[in-house]
Design a protein around this motif. Structure first.
Motif, short mmCIF file in Angstrom:
data_model
loop_
_atom_site.label_atom_id
_atom_site.label_comp_id
_atom_site.label_asym_id
_atom_site.label_seq_id
_atom_site.Cartn_x
_atom_site.Cartn_y
_atom_site.Cartn_z
N VAL A 179 -0.13 0.51 -4.21
CA VAL A 179 -1.12 0.10 -5.20
C VAL A 179 -1.12 1.10 -6.36
O VAL A 179 -1.25 0.73 -7.53
N THR A 180 -0.93 2.37 -6.04
CA THR A 180 -0.87 3.40 -7.09
C THR A 180 0.38 3.18 -7.95
O THR A 180 0.31 3.25 -9.18
N ARG A 181 1.50 2.91 -7.31
CA ARG A 181 2.76 2.60 -8.02
C ARG A 181 2.54 1.47 -9.01
O ARG A 181 2.90 1.57 -10.18
N GLU A 220 11.92 6.03 -1.43
CA GLU A 220 10.60 6.63 -1.57
C GLU A 220 10.44 7.78 -0.61
O GLU A 220 11.36 8.12 0.14
N LYS A 273 3.08 -1.85 5.92
CA LYS A 273 2.43 -0.57 6.21
C LYS A 273 2.15 -0.56 7.71
O LYS A 273 1.10 -1.02 8.16
N CYS A 309 3.50 9.25 -5.85
CA CYS A 309 2.16 8.69 -6.00
C CYS A 309 1.74 7.89 -4.77
O CYS A 309 2.57 7.29 -4.10
N GLY A 310 0.45 7.93 -4.51
CA GLY A 310 -0.14 7.19 -3.39
C GLY A 310 -1.65 7.43 -3.41
O GLY A 310 -2.12 8.33 -4.11
N THR A 311 -2.38 6.64 -2.64
CA THR A 311 -3.83 6.71 -2.66
C THR A 311 -4.37 8.10 -2.31
O THR A 311 -5.29 8.60 -2.95
N ARG A 360 14.28 5.63 6.70
CA ARG A 360 12.90 5.18 6.91
C ARG A 360 12.87 3.68 7.22
O ARG A 360 12.08 3.22 8.03
N GLY A 418 8.07 9.57 2.62
CA GLY A 418 7.55 9.02 3.86
C GLY A 418 6.27 8.21 3.67
O GLY A 418 6.02 7.26 4.39
N GLY A 419 5.46 8.60 2.69
CA GLY A 419 4.19 7.89 2.49
C GLY A 419 3.79 7.80 1.03
O GLY A 419 2.61 7.56 0.72
N MET A 420 4.74 8.00 0.11
CA MET A 420 4.44 7.93 -1.31
C MET A 420 5.62 7.33 -2.07
O MET A 420 6.77 7.54 -1.70
N TYR A 454 6.03 5.30 10.26
CA TYR A 454 5.63 6.71 10.21
C TYR A 454 6.19 7.46 11.42
O TYR A 454 6.63 8.60 11.30
C1 LIG Z 1 0.72 3.71 1.70
C2 LIG Z 1 2.10 4.06 1.30
C3 LIG Z 1 2.46 4.31 -0.03
C4 LIG Z 1 1.45 4.38 -1.16
O1 LIG Z 1 0.71 3.22 -1.32
P1 LIG Z 1 -0.68 3.25 -2.10
O2 LIG Z 1 -1.15 1.85 -2.01
O3 LIG Z 1 -0.40 3.68 -3.47
O4 LIG Z 1 -1.54 4.21 -1.36
C5 LIG Z 1 3.79 4.55 -0.33
N1 LIG Z 1 4.71 4.57 0.64
C6 LIG Z 1 4.41 4.35 1.93
C7 LIG Z 1 5.50 4.39 2.94
C8 LIG Z 1 3.10 4.09 2.31
O5 LIG Z 1 2.81 3.88 3.60
#
Ligand SMILES: *Cc1c(COP(=O)(O)O)cnc(C)c1O
Length: 361
Positions: free
Chosen positions: A264-266, A236, A200, A305-307, A190, A238-240, A205
């Motif tokens: 932010v969730t982390r 991590e 971000k 975890c993630g938003t 990644r 791909g998006g969490m 992605y």
């Molecule tokens: C957005 C994202 C997260 C989670 O971030 P949050 O602020 O908790 O939503 C984790 N990993 C990746 C690669 C992200 O793009």
């Protein structure tokens, strides 16, 4: 001087009945509100032309640099409707600051935090009827910024567009919280050392999609990306971000190395851990330790975890050698508790003891 987002209301808003139909079953990322916030930056004039305008297609020159060199960043946060009808954001200052860090990495201009926030409060105020209520629904907010200068030379763009769109979101787990299976890729990375992993940006992605397809072929919902240098350390999804719960009462997440996105969730879970009687730990975790730990019981639960999904339990990992179930495959107790606690704060059902919530309407 801060930006004013003047509202130019649409002459063609969604009829209330159709909107209510959408809000009853919004799904994710499929429907958009009546308006969007926009602003333009040029090297000569800085940020200007800020407004809330009718939602619609963006005119873009085919030579716009973003279409060629992917100079783009984004954010993701939610507006939550509380039981009394009021509308709140969760730690928006963190998203504003992260968007500035992402901007620096992608050689984009920083949007001042107060302008980021006023774009959100003005858009959500204008489209307040689009914030769903009940269950774990929300209005998902997607601020993004891209190189709109028409120029094929390779250098930071001198014209940049900022746009904020909003999309009603249903409960992530509409059928109840269900553990997901994770594919540990050995073929793809990644983010690499010195790369854009901590930003971000859309490019991260784009490069994760093929690994995601590989995971789907393996019957997995998501991909775990080990570090690119050694292929040895858990980074991590791909998006969490990822958390492990050990039988010593630790809540362990991989330490930030520059190639992990600072969720932010982390960060919020690290702060909540002690309240839940757990010890938060940021350190390196090897894939080997993870798989051994879930086999011998040293690691009891694993979650992402993630938003968007808040907290997602992980039921099993899979790699080219086999499958590794976590615990008994059910949603773990700690996972459940952390998820509940975060949601209760976000929806105003638990005391906001860290001052994370901002009321905007
Ligand atoms: C957005 C994202 C997260 C989670 O971030 P949050 O602020 O908790 O939503 C984790 N990993 C990746 C690669 C992200 O793009």
């Amino acid at each position: 001087m801060s930006l004013i987002f003047d509202v130019h209301p649409t002459s063609d808003p969604m009829p209330a009945r159709r909107r209510e139909e959408i809000l009853a079953n919004p799904g994710f990322g499929q429907h958009f509100t009546d308006h969007m916030a926009v602003a333009t930056w040029t090297a000569a004039d800085g940020w200007h032309d800020s407004a809330v305008v009718p939602y619609g297609p963006i005119r873009l020159d085919p030579a716009a640099a973003v279409l060629h060199y992917a100079q783009e960043i984004f954010e993701g946060l939610k507006a939550y409707r509380h039981d009394d009808g009021s509308i709140w954001l969760f730690r928006p200052d963190q998203n504003a600051a992260r968007m500035q860090r992402s901007a620096r990495r992608l050689a984009l201009p920083e949007l001042p935090a107060e302008d980021f926030l006023s774009s959100i409060t003005t858009l959500v105020g204008t489209d307040a009827d689009w914030v769903p209520s009940g269950g774990e629904t929300s209005l998902y907010l997607r601020p993004f910024m891209f190189a709109s200068e028409p120029f094929l030379g390779v250098r930071p763009a001198q014209r940049v567009s900022y746009v904020l769109i909003a999309s009603p979101a249903g409960a992530y787990f509409a059928q109840g919280v269900k553990p997901v299976n994770i594919w540990i890729t050995e073929s793809y990375s990644r983010a690499g050392r010195g790369g854009t992993g901590a930003a971000k940006c859309g490019g991260n992605y784009a490069s994760s999609l093929l690994a995601q397809s590989e995971a789907a072929e393996q019957g997995c919902e998501q991909v775990l990306f080990p570090d690119s240098a050694e292929g040895k350390w858990v980074e991590e999804l791909g998006g969490m971000n990822v958390y492990l719960v050990t039988n010593a009462g630790e809540l362990v997440t991989p330490e930030l190395t520059g190639s992990i996105l600072e969720g932010v969730t982390r960060d919020s879970i690290l702060k909540l851990a002690t309240d839940e009687g757990l010890t938060p730990v940021e350190r390196k975790v090897s894939v080997e330790e993870l798989l051994r730990g879930i086999a011998d019981g040293a690691i009891r639960e694993v979650f992402a975890c993630g938003t968007a999904a808040v907290v997602t339990p992980i039921g099993a990992f899979k790699d080219i050698d086999g499958e590794y179930p976590v615990g008994d495959g059910a949603v773990g107790e700690v996972t459940q508790k952390v998820r509940r606690e975060l949601l209760d704060i976000q929806y105003g059902r638990a005391e906001d003891r860290y001052g994370w919530m901002t009321k905007i309407a």
